[in-house]
Design a protein around this motif. Structure first.
Motif, short mmCIF file in Angstrom:
data_model
loop_
_atom_site.label_atom_id
_atom_site.label_comp_id
_atom_site.label_asym_id
_atom_site.label_seq_id
_atom_site.Cartn_x
_atom_site.Cartn_y
_atom_site.Cartn_z
N PHE A 175 46.96 -20.64 24.77
CA PHE A 175 47.40 -19.34 23.86
C PHE A 175 47.95 -18.52 24.78
CE2 PHE A 175 46.18 -15.07 21.69
CZ PHE A 175 46.16 -15.39 20.99
N ASN A 176 47.60 -17.84 25.93
CA ASN A 176 48.37 -17.27 26.72
C ASN A 176 50.58 -17.25 26.99
OD1 ASN A 176 46.30 -15.12 26.83
ND2 ASN A 176 45.31 -15.87 28.64
N THR A 179 51.81 -16.92 23.72
CA THR A 179 52.44 -15.78 23.54
C THR A 179 53.25 -15.16 24.85
OG1 THR A 179 49.84 -14.98 23.24
CG2 THR A 179 50.19 -13.10 23.35
N ASP A 210 47.25 -21.15 17.35
CA ASP A 210 46.95 -20.13 17.26
C ASP A 210 47.55 -19.07 17.39
OD1 ASP A 210 44.73 -21.40 15.90
OD2 ASP A 210 43.59 -21.14 17.37
N ALA A 211 48.70 -19.47 19.13
CA ALA A 211 49.49 -18.20 19.38
C ALA A 211 50.09 -17.97 18.34
CB ALA A 211 49.35 -18.86 20.75
N LEU A 213 50.62 -19.03 15.17
CA LEU A 213 49.95 -18.65 13.65
C LEU A 213 49.71 -17.24 13.83
CD1 LEU A 213 47.38 -21.51 12.56
CD2 LEU A 213 49.93 -20.68 12.01
N LYS A 214 48.90 -16.23 15.46
CA LYS A 214 48.50 -15.50 15.04
C LYS A 214 50.35 -14.37 15.14
CE LYS A 214 46.06 -12.07 18.53
NZ LYS A 214 45.61 -11.66 19.57
N ASN A 215 51.04 -14.95 15.45
CA ASN A 215 52.00 -13.72 15.97
C ASN A 215 53.27 -14.57 14.89
OD1 ASN A 215 52.37 -12.74 18.38
ND2 ASN A 215 51.48 -14.44 18.84
N GLY A 216 52.27 -15.11 13.52
CA GLY A 216 53.19 -14.43 12.12
C GLY A 216 54.73 -15.83 12.92
#
Length: 341
Positions: A175-176, A179, A210-211, A213-216
């Motif tokens: 994830f990191n 990101t 998830d990274a 999706l979280k960032n659009g």
């Protein structure tokens, strides 16, 4: 190990209507149990091929420990991460007066089964293992547990067997990393992973997804590939980079794969990181031997080895009961170098 003998002292106790403590004492010829009861329990144990791990039991119950040998199963000794874990296991074991017996599965299920049988026959006091890529059945691990052999998984854990394990935070590491790729300008990020029967593959993929999706950003199925070694990465990366609106970033499940991507991209004339960014996972020695040096997630293999040996020895010595499930997570960290902006 006998294929028809996966019973425990709990099973014997339940079948005969006695306590586990009574079964244990009877098998040790304790005078606290009547002769008739002892013979009844021992006869049942023989009929059902129950053989307690005498060495492990002796280590847990006695101050006299004449043979303290831990079996370690490693998928590939030549792999940097596994060799660093082995170093950590050996250091911790040696400091606590244990020796290790090491075997390599070569990522083969059948070989892994034979190693488990061999370790059991040699009466190791416990086993530390990372499962092979080919392993889809887990009976050989469950038999060890049923026979009272402490078992600790590291890195690639077996979800089909409930026992202690030591892992890194694969999800957050991925994830990191992704990101960071997004934060430095990447919008079309490819994922090179391993087979999804491995828990680490699932966790790293979920962190990647998830990274995004979280960032659009959308998950593009064209950019999700099963590839976990340099040779395959060098073979498939040219095709991936030739896709219209192809990736501008890559997240790979390990450093070898990431370096294969780097090599192919440079050979095709892409600039790294100006045109594409690349991130690996492990922080092996190779990451500082390539040009540019590789951004990667540090797994801290030596720390994983220390923790795995500590958990196993605590099971062997009775600090942790055999039915206690110890779960430890070693934190990762992102090492930013020249392959990302």
């Amino acid at each position: 190990m006998n294929e028809t003998a996966p019973i425990t002292m709990k099973d014997i106790a339940r079948a005969l209507g006695v306590s586990v403590a009574t079964v244990s004492r009877a098998l040790k010829d304790s005078p606290r149990i009547s002769v008739a009861q002892r013979e009844r329990i021992k006869a049942y144990a023989r009929e059902h091929n129950f053989f307690p791990n005498v060495l492990a039991e002796g280590l847990r119950s006695s101050r006299v420990r004449p043979l303290k040998v831990i079996g370690v199963i490693i998928p590939e000794i030549t792999h940097f991460y596994f060799s660093s874990i082995l170093s950590g296991i050996e250091t911790e074991a040696s400091a606590r007066d244990y020796r290790i017996m090491v075997a390599q599965s070569n990522e083969q299920y059948e070989r892994e089964v034979r190693i488990c049988e061999s370790f059991y026959e040699k009466k190791v006091c416990g086993i530390i293992v990372s499962q092979a890529k080919d392993t889809m059945k887990y009976g050989h691990f469950q038999k060890l547990i049923n026979h009272g052999v402490p078992l600790v998984f590291y890195d690639r854990i077996c979800t089909g067997v409930d026992t202690s394990r030591v892992v890194v935070d694969d999800y957050m590491g991925a994830f990191n990393a992704v990101t960071h790729l997004v934060a430095t300008g990447c919008r079309r990020i490819a994922f090179y992973g391993a087979a999804m029967n491995l828990e680490i593959s699932k966790n790293r993929f979920n962190g990647y997804k998830d990274a995004l999706l979280k960032n659009g950003l959308k998950v593009d199925e064209r950019f999700i590939l099963q590839c976990d070694n340099r040779e395959d990465a060098e073979m498939i990366t040219p095709e991936v980079l030739n896709i219209v609106d192809g990736p501008d970033g890559f997240f790979a499940i390990n450093d070898d794969t990431a370096i294969g991507i780097l090599y192919s991209a440079k050979r095709m004339g892409f600039r790294v990181p100006e045109d594409i960014s690349i991130c690996g996972f492990t922080n092996s020695h190779q990451t500082v031997a390539c040009d540019p040096m590789l951004t990667t997630v540090e797994q801290r293999g030596v720390k994983v080895g220390h923790e795995a040996a500590d958990v196993l020895i605590k099971h062997v010595e009775g600090v942790y009961p055999l039915n206690h499930i110890e779960k430890r997570v070693v934190r990762t960290r992102l090492i930013v170098r020249g392959t990302t902006r």
